[in-house]
Design a protein around this motif. Structure first.
Motif, mmCIF file in Angstrom:
data_model
loop_
_atom_site.group_PDB
_atom_site.id
_atom_site.type_symbol
_atom_site.label_atom_id
_atom_site.label_comp_id
_atom_site.label_asym_id
_atom_site.label_seq_id
_atom_site.Cartn_x
_atom_site.Cartn_y
_atom_site.Cartn_z
ATOM 1 N N LYS A 145 0.833 -1.206 0.000
ATOM 2 C CA LYS A 145 0.000 0.000 0.000
ATOM 3 C C LYS A 145 0.870 1.259 0.000
ATOM 4 N N THR A 146 1.933 1.232 0.821
ATOM 5 C CA THR A 146 2.821 2.394 0.924
ATOM 6 C C THR A 146 3.478 2.701 -0.418
ATOM 7 N N VAL A 147 4.053 1.680 -1.056
ATOM 8 C CA VAL A 147 4.771 1.918 -2.315
ATOM 9 C C VAL A 147 3.808 2.187 -3.465
ATOM 10 N N ALA A 148 2.585 1.617 -3.379
ATOM 11 C CA ALA A 148 1.595 1.888 -4.427
ATOM 12 C C ALA A 148 1.113 3.333 -4.347
ATOM 13 N N ASP A 149 0.868 3.804 -3.118
ATOM 14 C CA ASP A 149 0.409 5.194 -2.935
ATOM 15 C C ASP A 149 1.456 6.203 -3.395
ATOM 16 N N LYS A 150 2.738 5.848 -3.260
ATOM 17 C CA LYS A 150 3.815 6.770 -3.634
ATOM 18 C C LYS A 150 4.390 6.461 -5.019
ATOM 19 N N ASN A 151 3.705 5.547 -5.755
ATOM 20 C CA ASN A 151 4.103 5.221 -7.135
ATOM 21 C C ASN A 151 5.581 4.839 -7.259
ATOM 22 N N LEU A 152 6.018 3.915 -6.432
ATOM 23 C CA LEU A 152 7.396 3.433 -6.537
ATOM 24 C C LEU A 152 7.607 2.782 -7.902
ATOM 25 N N GLU A 180 9.645 8.208 -16.725
ATOM 26 C CA GLU A 180 10.160 9.489 -16.238
ATOM 27 C C GLU A 180 11.670 9.377 -16.065
ATOM 28 N N THR A 181 12.345 10.527 -16.198
ATOM 29 C CA THR A 181 13.776 10.541 -15.889
ATOM 30 C C THR A 181 14.007 11.369 -14.624
ATOM 31 N N THR A 182 15.029 10.987 -13.898
ATOM 32 C CA THR A 182 15.417 11.687 -12.666
ATOM 33 C C THR A 182 16.903 11.982 -12.717
ATOM 34 N N LYS A 183 17.282 13.146 -12.199
ATOM 35 C CA LYS A 183 18.698 13.488 -12.086
ATOM 36 C C LYS A 183 19.206 13.028 -10.716
ATOM 37 N N LEU A 184 20.285 12.250 -10.737
ATOM 38 C CA LEU A 184 20.865 11.722 -9.508
ATOM 39 C C LEU A 184 22.380 11.762 -9.608
ATOM 40 N N LYS A 185 23.027 12.240 -8.547
ATOM 41 C CA LYS A 185 24.482 12.137 -8.462
ATOM 42 C C LYS A 185 24.866 11.885 -7.009
ATOM 43 N N TYR A 186 25.999 11.241 -6.821
ATOM 44 C CA TYR A 186 26.499 10.955 -5.470
ATOM 45 C C TYR A 186 27.549 11.999 -5.120
ATOM 46 N N VAL A 187 27.314 12.693 -4.016
ATOM 47 C CA VAL A 187 28.192 13.798 -3.621
ATOM 48 C C VAL A 187 28.521 13.672 -2.134
ATOM 49 N N ILE A 188 29.489 14.480 -1.713
ATOM 50 C CA ILE A 188 29.858 14.525 -0.290
ATOM 51 C C ILE A 188 29.322 15.815 0.314
ATOM 52 N N GLY A 189 28.710 15.710 1.474
ATOM 53 C CA GLY A 189 28.149 16.917 2.075
ATOM 54 C C GLY A 189 27.887 16.758 3.555
ATOM 55 N N GLY A 190 27.434 17.854 4.167
ATOM 56 C CA GLY A 190 27.123 17.852 5.595
ATOM 57 C C GLY A 190 28.341 18.090 6.455
ATOM 58 N N ASN A 226 11.571 17.395 -8.921
ATOM 59 C CA ASN A 226 10.717 17.858 -10.009
ATOM 60 C C ASN A 226 9.280 17.746 -9.539
ATOM 61 N N SER A 227 8.609 18.879 -9.384
ATOM 62 C CA SER A 227 7.235 18.877 -8.848
ATOM 63 C C SER A 227 6.257 18.146 -9.759
ATOM 64 N N ALA A 228 6.617 18.004 -11.048
ATOM 65 C CA ALA A 228 5.718 17.330 -12.001
ATOM 66 C C ALA A 228 5.874 15.803 -11.973
ATOM 67 N N ALA A 229 6.917 15.314 -11.334
ATOM 68 C CA ALA A 229 7.183 13.865 -11.311
ATOM 69 C C ALA A 229 6.089 13.133 -10.525
ATOM 70 N N LYS A 230 5.669 11.994 -11.051
ATOM 71 C CA LYS A 230 4.600 11.213 -10.421
ATOM 72 C C LYS A 230 5.114 9.971 -9.701
ATOM 73 N N GLN A 231 6.338 9.558 -10.029
ATOM 74 C CA GLN A 231 6.884 8.340 -9.430
ATOM 75 C C GLN A 231 7.803 8.658 -8.244
ATOM 76 N N ASN A 232 7.911 7.687 -7.332
ATOM 77 C CA ASN A 232 8.829 7.777 -6.181
ATOM 78 C C ASN A 232 8.610 9.050 -5.365
ATOM 79 N N ARG A 233 7.338 9.318 -5.074
ATOM 80 C CA ARG A 233 7.013 10.539 -4.337
ATOM 81 C C ARG A 233 7.455 10.427 -2.882
#
Length: 838
Positions: free
Chosen positions: A49-56, A84-94, A106-113
Motif C-alpha cells: 500500500k505504501t509503495v503503491a500510494d507513492k508510485n514506486l 520518467e527521468t530523474t537526475k541523480l548524483k552521489y556527492v559529499i556533504g554535511g 521535479n514537482s511534475a514527477a509522479k513516481q517515487n514521491r
C-alpha cells in the motif's frame, strides 16, 4: 427450561474452571495460529500500500552517460510503461562529510514521491529536503543550512533545510546503498531543485506499470511480470549503448571536426594530420566513455529484499509453529471434553432411565462443547488477527513507518474454527456415542477400576525394594493410567518445545553470520581493485594504517551456474594467487588442491549437485565453461565457488589476475573503518571496501527483527503450558477424588495427600522436559529449513539460556499448580466424595 438444559447450566456453574480452561486453551491455540498467520500478509500488504500510494518505480535503469529523448522513446515501447527521468548524483556533504544520494526535485514527477515527515517540499532554488535520518542521526533542524563539498558541481554549495522525508526507494532506515565516494556507503538521500545539479539530462530512467500496481511486490506473479518487462526493455535498448556513446563522442568533437573541414581546402596535408590525431582522440574516448546501463527492479533497492525475506521467514514460521501450538491445544481440549463426559456417566444413565432419547441427552453436551469451542475460537481469532500483526508492524522500527493494512484472514479463521470444533464437539460426539451404547443401570454405576498389573520397575527387585510406599504407589498410578501419563508428557513436552523453538529461531539466525565470519571466513575486509590497479599505492595506504596486519590477493568475479533446469545467479568465484596463503583467510575444511573446483553447500542444494557432477558456468563477461565438482564446502551466507589457479588457467586459458584483497585487521572503530575506506578510495586504485562488520550488522538486524515475534511465541507458549498443566492436574484430581478422600480418611496428612498427586506431576514434568528438548530441536530444524533463503542457511543453534528458560518455566508452572492443588485438596468433602455413587 427443561431439566437437561438446567442440568447443563448447573454443570457449567459448578465447573466454571474447566469451562474457562477449555475456552482459554482453544483461544490461545487460535490466537497464535491466526495472529502469526496474519503477520506475514500484513507486513507485505502494508508495504504494498505504501509503495503503491507513492508510485514506486517497478524498474529503474541507470546510465553512465544519462538519458535523452530517444531513450525515453525507446522505453515507451514497452507496453503500459509510464516513463520518467530523474537526475541523480552521489556527492559529499554535511558537517560530517558523508556520501549523499542527491536527487533533482521535479514537482511534475509522479513516481517515487516523498513521504514528508516534517516541513515541506522545495519551492525555491536554495532549498533542500533531507532524509529523515539527517534529523535523527546528525541532529539537523528545519531552517538550518546544509553545505556540500566544493567538488559536488552544483549551482551553489549551501541550501536551506525546509523538510525531512522518507522515500519509498529507501524502506530500510539503516541502509541507503553503496557508492564509490567517501567510505563507500551512502548515509543520506536529499532533494534539491533539479536545475541545481548541473546535469543536462536525467541519469535514472524510471518505469512504472499500472497493470502491476495491485500485485504483491514479493509474489511470484509480480516478479515474473517485472522480469518480462525488463526483457522487453533490454530488447528495446539492445544497440542503444554503442549508439549513445557514438552520438556523445561525435557531439563532443564536432567543433574540432568542423575546423578541420574548413582547413582542408587551404592546407589538405595539415588537415589530414590535427584529422589523424582527432580520430585517435575519438577512438580513445570511445574506450573510456563507453555508455553502460544498469538494470534494477524493486528487489535491488536498499533493504527491499531483506524486508521480503523477513516477512517470508515469518510466513515460514507461521506454517509450522502455530500449527504445532494449535495441535497441542486441540489435543488437550479433546482430553478435557472426554473426561468431562465420562464423569457425567451417572447423569447420562439417569436421564436415559427417565426416558430421554439419545439425541436429547447428547444435545446438551454438544451445546456445551460448541459453546466452549466457538467462544474460544472467536476470541482467539479476533484478538490474534487484530493484535499480533499490529505488534509486529509497530516493532519493525528499522523500516520506514508504513501505512498499516491488517485484513481479516477469513480462510485461516475458518480453518481454526473447524479445528476448534473437532477438538470440542468431535470429542463430545465420540465419547457420548460410546457411553450411550450402555444401558441405564450400567451407566449409573461407576466404571470398574483397572486391575492392577506389575510394572517394569517391580521386576527390578533391588531397585523396587528400596522405594518408599508412597513412591511405589506413584509409579503404579503412572503406568496404570497410561492415557493421562501420555497427555501430561505431551503437554509439558509441547510447551518446552515451543519455548525452546522460540529461542532457537533467533539464535540460529544470528549464528549464520557469526559462524560464517569465524569458522569459514577469517578476514575483516574485502578491497575491490580497479582494472589497472597500482598495488604499490594500495600497499602504501595499508602499511601506513595502524590496524592493518596482512592480506592475500585473489581473483574475484561473479557468474551464474546451471545444471539441467536449475540455475543460481550472483555466484562469487574466488581464485587465490597463493593456495597456502588463502587457507589462512578462508577455511574450507581441506586444502584447495590442483585442478580442484569447490562449491558452497547452498549452491549444491539449489542445483541438486553432488561431488563428481558437472555444472555449466557463465561469467558476467559472457565466457562459458564446464566444471566438474571436486568437493562441497560448508557455508552459511552467500554463494561461492573456489577454483584452484591451475583449474582457472585450464578453463580460461590465462592466469587469474588479482583484483581483490582480503584483509586481516585489528579491531576497528566505525571512524577507523571509514578513514581506511576513504584513504583507499583516494589512492585511485580501489573501487570500494566492504567490511565483514557491516555484513554481521545486517545479519544481526535480521535476528533483531524477529525478537518481538519470538518473545510473543515464548510468552504464549508459557501461558499454554501453564493452562495445560493446570487443566490436566484438575482432571487428575477430579477423576481420583474418591481415591484421595480414602487416603485422607486413612490418616494421611495434607502434605502427603498433595504429594500423592504432585509426585506424579514432578516425574511427568521431568520426562516431558527431556522429551521437549528433542521435539524442540526437531521443530526448530524444520522451521529453519522452511525459513532459509536462496542466499542463507540457518545452522541449528539453541543457546544454553533457551534450555534454562524453558526448564525453569516448566518447574515454576509445576510449583504453582502444586500450590493451587494443595489448597484445593485441603478442602475436599471426603464424606460427600465417598458417598457420591450411592
Amino acid at each position: 427450561m427443561n431439566p437437561l438444559t438446567k442440568n447443563m447450566l448447573q454443570d457449567i456453574k459448578k465447573s466454571k474452571g474447566r469451562f474457562i480452561a477449555i475456552i482459554l486453551i482453544i483461544m490461545l491455540g487460535v490466537l497464535i495460529f491466526v495472529g502469526v498467520k496474519a503477520a506475514g500478509p500484513s507486513l507485505n500488504d502494508s508495504l504494498n500500500k505504501t509503495v503503491a500510494d507513492k508510485n514506486l518505480s517497478d524498474i529503474q535503469v541507470l546510465s553512465t552517460t544519462g538519458f535523452d529523448k530517444e531513450d525515453i522513446k525507446l522505453a515507451r515501447k514497452v507496453p503500459g510503461a509510464q516513463v520518467e527521468t530523474t537526475k541523480l548524483k552521489y556527492v559529499i556533504g554535511g558537517k560530517d562529510k558523508v556520501a549523499i544520494a542527491l536527487y533533482g526535485y521535479n514537482s511534475a514527477a509522479k513516481q517515487n514521491r516523498l513521504i514528508m515527515r516534517s516541513g515541506r517540499l522545495p519551492k525555491n532554488n536554495n532549498e533542500i529536503v533531507l532524509d529523515k535520518n539527517a534529523r535523527s542521526k546528525y541532529d539537523y533542524k528545519l531552517g538550518q543550512t546544509f553545505k556540500f563539498a566544493n567538488n559536488s558541481n552544483l549551482k551553489q554549495k549551501s541550501y536551506k533545510i525546509v523538510g525531512f522525508a522518507d522515500s519509498p526507494q529507501y524502506i530500510d532506515n539503516q541502509s541507503r546503498g553503496a557508492t564509490n565516494i567517501a567510505d563507500g556507503q551512502v548515509q543520506l538521500f536529499a532533494y534539491i531543485p533539479q536545475k541545481q545539479l548541473n546535469l543536462s539530462v536525467g541519469t535514472v530512467l524510471n518505469l512504472h506499470f499500472n497493470s502491476l500496481r495491485n500485485k504483491n511486490t514479493f509474489s511470484k506473479s509480480y516478479k515474473q511480470a517485472v522480469n518480462k518487462k525488463v526483457s522487453l526493455l533490454k530488447k528495446a535498448f539492445k544497440n542503444r549503448a554503442d549508439q549513445r556513446t557514438t552520438e556523445l563522442i561525435d557531439k563532443k568533437i564536432a567543433p574540432q571536426q568542423s575546423l578541420i573541414d574548413q582547413a582542408r581546402q587551404a592546407d589538405p596535408q595539415a588537415a589530414a594530420q590535427q584529422q589523424t590525431k582527432l580520430n585517435a582522440v575519438r577512438t580513445k574516448a570511445l574506450k573510456q566513455a563507453q555508455t553502460t546501463y544498469t538494470w534494477q527492479t524493486r528487489k535491488d533497492l536498499p533493504g527491499f529484499s531483506a524486508y521480503g525475506e523477513s516477512s517470508d521467514r515469518i510466513a515460514a514460521i507461521a506454517n509450522v509453529f502455530p500449527v504445532f501450538f494449535f495441535l497441542i491445544a486441540a489435543l488437550i481440549t479433546f482430553t478435557t471434553i472426554t473426561r468431562m463426559v465420562e464423569e457425567a456417566r451417572s447423569e447420562i444413565g439417569t436421564f436415559k432411565a427417565l426416558g430421554y432419547t439419545k439425541w436429547e441427552i447428547s444435545r446438551n453436551y454438544y451445546y456445551y462443547a460448541i459453546s466452549a469451542g466457538v467462544i474460544g475460537a472467536l476470541l482467539g481469532a479476533i484478538i490474534g488477527n487484530e493484535t499480533l500483526p499490529r505488534i509486529v508492524l509497530a516493532l519493525y522500527k528499522q523500516y520506514i513507518a508504513l501505512d498499516w493494512v491488517v485484513g481479516l484472514q477469513w480462510i485461516v479463521i475458518l480453518i481454526a474454527l473447524i479445528f476448534a470444533l473437532i477438538a470440542t464437539l468431535g470429542a463430545a460426539i465420540i465419547v457420548i456415542r460410546k457411553e450411550l451404547v450402555e444401558g441405564p443401570a450400567a451407566l449409573m454405576r461407576p466404571k470398574s477400576p483397572k486391575s492392577a498389573k506389575k510394572i517394569l520397575l517391580e521386576r527390578i527387585k533391588p531397585l523396587w525394594n528400596h522405594l518408599s510406599f508412597n513412591s511405589k504407589v506413584s509409579y503404579r498410578n503412572l503406568f496404570r493410567f497410561k492415557s493421562r501419563m501420555f497427555m501430561t508428557i505431551i503437554g509439558i513436552a509441547g510447551g518446552t518445545a515451543l519455548i525452546l523453538t522460540g529461542f532457537g529461531i533467533q539464535n540460529s539466525i544470528a549464528a549464520s553470520g557469526n559462524r560464517q565470519y569465524s569458522e569459514i571466513f577469517d578476514y575483516q575486509a574485502v578491497v575491490k581493485l580497479n582494472q589497472s590497479a597500482d598495488f604499490t599505492k594500495v600497499k602504501n595506504v595499508l602499511n601506513n594504517n595502524d590496524q592493518y596486519q596482512n592480506s592475500t590477493a585473489i581473483n574475484s568475479s561473479t557468474a551464474k551456474l546451471i545444471k539441467g533446469k536449475n540455475q543460481v545467479n550472483d555466484v562469487n568465484i574466488y581464485t587465490p594467487k597463493s593456495v597456502q596463503n588463502f587457507a589462512k583467510y578462508v577455511h574450507l575444511g581441506f586444502n584447495l588442491n590442483k585442478k580442484q573446483v569447490v562449491l558452497s553447500k547452498k549452491i549444491a542444494q539449489l542445483l541438486d549437485v553432488k561431488t563428481g557432477d558437472s555444472i555449466r558456468l557463465t561469467m558476467t563477461d559472457g565466457k562459458k565453461t564446464k566444471l566438474k565438482v571436486s568437493a562441497i564446502s560448508q557455508n552459511f551466507i552467500g554463494h561461492f565457488v573456489y577454483l584452484s589457479p591451475e583449474m582457472y588457467q585450464q578453463k580460461f586459458g590465462k592466469s587469474p589476475k588479482a583484483n581483490t584483497l582480503l584483509l586481516h585487521l585489528k579491531e576497528q572503530t566505525k571512524s577507523q573503518r571509514k578513514k581506511l575506506a576513504n584513504q583507499l578510495l583516494k589512492s585511485g586504485a580501489v573501487m570500494g571496501t566492504s567490511y565483514t562488520h557491516d555484513v554481521l550488522s545486517t545479519v544481526s538486524k535480521m535476528s533483531s527483527s524477529l525478537k518481538p515475534i519470538v518473545l510473543i511465541f515464548i510468552l504464549l507458549s508459557g501461558v499454554l503450558s501453564f493452562v495445560v498443566l493446570y487443566n490436566l492436574t484438575n482432571i487428575n484430581v477430579s477423576e481420583r477424588i474418591r481415591e484421595l478422600s480414602t487416603i485422607k480418611v486413612l490418616g494421611f496428612y495434607n502434605n502427603e495427600v498433595t504429594m500423592y498427586i504432585v509426585r506424579e506431576n514432578i516425574i511427568l514434568t521431568i520426562v516431558g522436559i527431556v522429551v521437549g528438548y528433542g521435539v524442540g530441536n526437531l521443530l526448530t530444524a524444520y522451521i529453519l529449513n522452511q525459513a532459509a533463503t536462496e542466499q542463507v542457511i540457518f545452522p541449528l543453534t539453541i543457546s544454553w539460556f533457551g534450555y534454562l528458560v524453558a526448564t525453569l518455566l516448566m518447574i515454576v508452572f509445576t510449583a504453582i499448580v502444586m500450590l493451587v492443588t494443595h489448597k484445593k485438596l485441603q478442602h475436599i468433602d471426603m464424606i460427600g466424595a465417598l458417598k457420591s455413587n450411592e
